[in-house]
Design an enzyme around this catalytic site. Sequence first.
Site, mmCIF file in Angstrom:
data_model
loop_
_atom_site.group_PDB
_atom_site.id
_atom_site.type_symbol
_atom_site.label_atom_id
_atom_site.label_comp_id
_atom_site.label_asym_id
_atom_site.label_seq_id
_atom_site.Cartn_x
_atom_site.Cartn_y
_atom_site.Cartn_z
ATOM 1 N N HIS A 24 -6.852 8.366 -1.950
ATOM 2 C CA HIS A 24 -8.295 8.174 -2.153
ATOM 3 C C HIS A 24 -8.791 8.896 -3.410
ATOM 4 O O HIS A 24 -9.818 8.531 -3.978
ATOM 5 C CB HIS A 24 -9.032 8.685 -0.917
ATOM 6 C CG HIS A 24 -10.387 8.092 -0.702
ATOM 7 N ND1 HIS A 24 -11.195 7.658 -1.730
ATOM 8 C CD2 HIS A 24 -11.099 7.878 0.438
ATOM 9 C CE1 HIS A 24 -12.329 7.199 -1.240
ATOM 10 N NE2 HIS A 24 -12.290 7.313 0.072
ATOM 11 N N ASP A 30 -4.542 -12.009 -1.715
ATOM 12 C CA ASP A 30 -3.823 -13.287 -1.789
ATOM 13 C C ASP A 30 -2.853 -13.212 -2.962
ATOM 14 O O ASP A 30 -3.233 -13.358 -4.122
ATOM 15 C CB ASP A 30 -4.808 -14.437 -1.971
ATOM 16 C CG ASP A 30 -4.119 -15.792 -2.046
ATOM 17 O OD1 ASP A 30 -2.869 -15.826 -2.045
ATOM 18 O OD2 ASP A 30 -4.826 -16.818 -2.127
#
Length: 465
Positions: free
Chosen positions: A178, A401
């Site tokens: 993070h 994707d």
Amino acid sequence: MAPPSVQDLHFSHLDIPITIDRIFSVMPASSIPVSTNHSLYLSNIDDMIGARVFTPTVYFYRSNNFGSPRKPIMEILLDALASVLVPYYPFSGRLRETQNGKLEVFFGPDQGVLMVQAHSEMALANLGDFTVPNPAWLPLVYRFPNEGQYQIIDMPLLIAQVTYFSCGGFSLGLRTCHCLSDGLGAMQFLNAWSSTAKAGVLVTNPNPCWDREIFRPREPPLVKYPHVEFMRIEDGSDLTMKLWQNKLVQKCYRISREFQARLKNLARAHDDSTCTTTFDAMAAHVWRSWVKALDVKPLDCNLRLTFSVNARQKLKNPPLKSGFYGNVMCVACATSTVSELVNGCLAETRRLVHDARLGISEEYLRSTIDYFEVDRPKRLEFDGKLTITQWTRFSIYESADFGWGRPIYAGPIDLTPTPQVCVFLPEGEGGSGGTMLVCICLPEQATSTFRKFLCLMDLDDQVGQ
């Protein structure tokens, strides 16, 4: 019959045996603009205690007549990742502490990111419902043996595990540090990786920008706000005790678009003077429902609700460059007594959330940076607090994707290590537009009560107040 506005979703309790086939480092495909022993500055927002974690996510893909999927899929991911690591070269570094515990990214020999290849004799059909996050999926995200909790020093900043299933489907499990990026920045990186995999050549749109120096603290630091969101506050209530001393279960609820719209209208309560968002209404409602279900006592204790606000558009001096992928999420905090939450009306709590959200400004962000410079918190503070994390605006399905279609599930796995965190998720494959998932941890004995309050069974009393 139409499905209910609030559906209690369930996940399967199962064991997923996997075999690790190989573990290796992935290096940038060509030269990068840093050399061995070079270091990069991290801002105080990147370096805040809440960012010193790895964010685990998992993405599942069904078999799509890949033929023999193992070699092609792995090669596609590897080649694309190596290409993307050239412009996103900080991911190939490591973290180390400097003076006063400050973190920086440094570059040593043979670092890179970590890639893991694994397989399982199970089929995707045996892994349960892909609508909800499932703690049983944890083996699909790699952890080092004997790895310490919250360990980030000298760790690969990106760990990717590809697990092949017997049906031909596979999962991609990621652990991303993070400190390098917030949720939007992580989506930018993921989109570059997936776009490069589809195109077969490097695609970065926008081009990544490091530029963390624009968030250096002022000299001298100027802290203009109390920043109660980070302060250590002794919890005079029994809330924390109830959460940490009871068996907790992860619960997820599907919230329809119609329910959200109704809640938003109720939360507005004829007050058109402020712009009420769906987040304002949902956050207020979940916070109240959570406190009521836990039956928090005594009623005069103060509680906090914290949540992150994207400050990108608020920065004017100077504005952020396109492609900046660092942490620009500023923590907002609403405070209220237990009594005001359980006995007041939804509209009042909604206004607290609304005001905290709008209170995030460029000056508030600068004050936060200076606050960390003066008094850097050393531990996460949970007392009297619920933290809501909003993933519904992340393009997590679209960004993942890689050329074989959207994942059937994309998102987090296990919330139980941080029981005072609630996550708002978009629904994945087959989900109707605008449907939201609310995932939260509760003591087992409080789950039915929480669902009752979440379903608005008490709102008829509030409307008249």
